[in-house]
Design a protein around this motif. Structure first.
Motif, short mmCIF file in Angstrom:
data_model
loop_
_atom_site.label_atom_id
_atom_site.label_comp_id
_atom_site.label_asym_id
_atom_site.label_seq_id
_atom_site.Cartn_x
_atom_site.Cartn_y
_atom_site.Cartn_z
N GLY A 54 53.05 64.66 73.61
CA GLY A 54 53.24 63.32 74.12
C GLY A 54 52.88 62.24 73.12
O GLY A 54 52.88 62.45 71.90
N PHE A 55 52.60 61.07 73.64
CA PHE A 55 52.19 59.93 72.81
C PHE A 55 50.68 59.98 72.57
O PHE A 55 49.93 60.63 73.32
N SER A 56 50.23 59.27 71.56
CA SER A 56 48.80 59.05 71.37
C SER A 56 48.28 58.16 72.50
O SER A 56 48.98 57.27 72.99
N ASN A 57 47.03 58.38 72.92
CA ASN A 57 46.41 57.56 73.97
C ASN A 57 45.58 56.40 73.41
O ASN A 57 44.94 55.69 74.18
N LEU A 58 45.60 56.21 72.10
CA LEU A 58 44.66 55.29 71.46
C LEU A 58 45.24 53.92 71.11
O LEU A 58 44.54 53.08 70.56
N PHE A 59 46.52 53.70 71.41
CA PHE A 59 47.16 52.44 71.02
C PHE A 59 47.04 51.41 72.14
O PHE A 59 47.95 51.22 72.94
N PHE A 60 45.89 50.73 72.19
CA PHE A 60 45.68 49.65 73.15
C PHE A 60 46.12 48.34 72.49
O PHE A 60 45.74 48.04 71.37
N GLY A 61 46.93 47.56 73.21
CA GLY A 61 47.52 46.37 72.62
C GLY A 61 48.90 46.67 72.08
O GLY A 61 49.44 47.77 72.26
N TRP A 62 49.48 45.69 71.40
CA TRP A 62 50.88 45.79 70.98
C TRP A 62 51.02 46.50 69.63
O TRP A 62 50.27 46.25 68.69
N MET A 67 44.06 47.92 64.91
CA MET A 67 43.80 49.26 64.37
C MET A 67 45.08 50.08 64.21
O MET A 67 45.02 51.23 63.81
N ARG A 68 46.24 49.47 64.51
CA ARG A 68 47.46 50.28 64.60
C ARG A 68 47.84 50.97 63.28
O ARG A 68 48.28 52.11 63.29
N PHE A 69 47.66 50.28 62.16
CA PHE A 69 48.05 50.88 60.88
C PHE A 69 47.12 52.04 60.51
O PHE A 69 47.57 53.06 59.98
N LYS A 70 45.84 51.90 60.81
CA LYS A 70 44.89 52.97 60.53
C LYS A 70 45.17 54.18 61.43
O LYS A 70 45.11 55.33 60.98
N LEU A 71 45.51 53.91 62.69
CA LEU A 71 45.81 55.01 63.62
C LEU A 71 47.05 55.78 63.16
O LEU A 71 47.10 57.01 63.24
N ILE A 72 48.05 55.06 62.68
CA ILE A 72 49.26 55.73 62.18
C ILE A 72 48.94 56.54 60.93
O ILE A 72 49.38 57.69 60.78
N LYS A 73 48.15 55.97 60.04
CA LYS A 73 47.83 56.63 58.77
C LYS A 73 47.14 57.97 58.99
O LYS A 73 47.43 58.95 58.29
N PHE A 74 46.23 58.04 59.95
CA PHE A 74 45.47 59.26 60.18
C PHE A 74 45.94 60.02 61.43
O PHE A 74 45.21 60.85 61.96
N GLY A 75 47.17 59.72 61.85
CA GLY A 75 47.68 60.33 63.06
C GLY A 75 47.81 61.84 63.01
O GLY A 75 47.59 62.53 64.01
N LYS A 76 48.12 62.38 61.85
CA LYS A 76 48.34 63.83 61.75
C LYS A 76 47.05 64.61 61.97
O LYS A 76 47.09 65.77 62.38
N LYS A 77 45.91 63.98 61.72
CA LYS A 77 44.63 64.69 61.88
C LYS A 77 44.25 64.88 63.34
O LYS A 77 43.43 65.73 63.66
N ARG A 78 44.83 64.05 64.24
CA ARG A 78 44.37 64.09 65.62
C ARG A 78 45.48 64.35 66.63
O ARG A 78 45.20 64.41 67.84
N TRP A 79 46.74 64.55 66.19
CA TRP A 79 47.81 64.60 67.19
C TRP A 79 47.73 65.82 68.09
O TRP A 79 48.21 65.79 69.23
N HIS A 80 47.09 66.90 67.64
CA HIS A 80 46.94 68.09 68.50
C HIS A 80 45.90 67.87 69.60
O HIS A 80 45.93 68.56 70.62
N SER A 81 45.00 66.93 69.41
CA SER A 81 43.93 66.72 70.39
C SER A 81 44.02 65.37 71.09
O SER A 81 43.21 65.09 71.99
N ASP A 82 44.98 64.55 70.73
CA ASP A 82 45.11 63.20 71.29
C ASP A 82 46.52 63.06 71.88
O ASP A 82 47.49 62.90 71.15
N GLY A 83 46.61 63.13 73.20
CA GLY A 83 47.92 63.03 73.84
C GLY A 83 47.89 63.53 75.27
O GLY A 83 46.98 63.20 76.04
N LEU A 84 48.88 64.33 75.63
CA LEU A 84 48.96 64.87 76.99
C LEU A 84 47.70 65.65 77.37
O LEU A 84 47.30 65.65 78.53
#
Length: 388
Positions: free
Chosen positions: A284-292, A336-353
């Motif tokens: 699924g999507f990341s759950n950490l993107f609060f705001g636009w 924080m959106r750019f930082k979240l995208i940059k390090f997204g691969k480290k957490r995508w297995h544990s952050d989502g559905l």
């Protein structure tokens, strides 16, 4: 010119002749490659098909031999419905068992007979002032019940859940339904619309609402196709089939706000179609993107990391009108959106559905849509992710 000069210099000299032949071969290859690169660049600019990050701009993959770019503008492009070799047999195999047992109707045709193509702009309701009321919508679509409908004379090929996140956008939602429902019925779909409303005062989290919509729709409807859809996008062309294919599909490639051009090659926002298997594989999507901002680009990365490709219909078909509205003051850009995208691969297995935290506060059947209001504990989610 250079090739003729090489041939003149090589006359009567064996050593020079050999060198000239090699040079001529290099010239020829350079011209061929230049021509190929130019043709690929222009074809990509005209109609994107399936984009894979890492390839040159002109590079593309076509799923199961389907070549969307070869079609005339406005013609119906039939992407494979699901994974496999035959779209017809795949659709039959993927029908919900309860539907198959309950219905003796024939399977709906792969190309619905009542499609109209590009709709006149005058028929697209995009002014919130003209938005019909809920009672007017109910009277206009008496055959829509419990958030959706199904064909009366044939067996739908897919059960489709339309997931729409929103907050304080009731007029836009009514416009959305007024435009979308007639098209979905012409496409002979068995569909339900799930409007996922974020209650409370926490920052809007569009991506997490998509995840919640997936969970709740699987519980209530058990669809085999999901359309994750912004409330302010209205389709202009009914050959843009709201069905799932062998790859996740970016549906809203050509929006009037961007002059019906693809803003950038990796864009995967607005409206997209995925099967439950694809969405679960992506977590699924990341759950950490609060705001636009940012969640769509992070989601596009997840698609690629999961081994899928992004498919698109031609720009002549994937057309949308965007409802004009002011920027929401309570939905400011996420710093924080750019930082979240940059390090997204480290957490995508544990952050989502698999890491959802939410509370359902209300479920309401409004005939044309299921309303599911949810509370999202922003501070708990961010603390768990060590972002607070």
């Amino acid at each position: 010119m250079w090739c003729r000069r090489l041939a003149t210099l090589a006359r009567g000299h064996p050593y020079r002749s050999a060198c000239a032949l090699l040079a001529l071969f290099a010239c020829t290859q350079l011209m061929i490659n230049s021509s190929l690169v130019c043709s690929l660049l222009f074809s990509q600019r005209a109609e994107p098909a399936i984009y894979t990050p890492g390839l040159p701009l002109g590079g593309r993959h076509i799923a199961n031999g389907t070549a969307p770019t070869s079609a005339a503008a406005g013609s119906l492009i039939d992407l494979p419905l699901l994974d496999g070799n035959s779209s017809a047999s795949l659709a039959e195999a993927d029908l919900d068992p309860a539907d198959s047992a309950a219905s003796k109707l024939p399977l709906c045709p792969n190309v619905p007979p009542k499609l109209r193509g590009l709709l006149p702009k005058a028929e697209i309701l995009s002014d919130p002032v003209r938005s019909p009321s809920w009672s007017e919508l109910a009277a206009q679509f008496p055959d829509v019940r419990h958030g959706g409908s199904r064909p009366a004379d044939c067996q739908a090929r897919q059960r489709v859940a339309i997931v729409v996140p929103f907050r304080n956008r009731d007029a836009h939602l009514r416009l959305f339904l007024a435009n979308l429902v007639p098209m979905l019925q012409r496409q002979q779909l068995h569909f339900k619309v799930f409007a996922i409303e974020q209650a409370g005062t926490t920052r809007f989290n569009r991506a997490m609402l998509f995840n919640i919509g997936f969970k709740e729709a699987m519980r209530l409807f058990k669809p085999n196709c999901f359309i994750f859809h912004d409330v302010d996008l209205l389709p202009e062309h009914d050959h843009n089939m709201y069905r799932c294919g062998a790859h996740p599909r970016h549906m809203s490639a050509a929006v009037d706000k961007f002059k019906y051009r693809l803003p950038y090659a990796t864009i995967f926002g607005g409206a997209c179609a995925l099967t439950p298997r694809q969405f679960e594989a992506i977590n699924g999507f990341s759950n950490l993107f609060f705001g636009w901002g940012g969640e769509d680009d992070d989601f596009a990365n997840r698609v690629v990391w999961s081994g899928f490709k992004i498919s698109r219909y031609p720009l002549s078909i994937a057309r949308y009108t965007m409802i004009k509205h002011k920027t929401e003051e309570k939905n400011k850009p996420n710093p924080m959106r750019f930082k979240l995208i940059k390090f997204g691969k480290k957490r995508w297995h544990s952050d989502g559905l698999n890491s959802l935290q939410y509370t359902v506060s209300r479920v309401q059947d409004r005939q044309l849509a299921y309303f599911i209001s949810v509370e999202i504990p922003e501070s708990q989610i961010l603390r768990r992710a060590k972002l607070l």
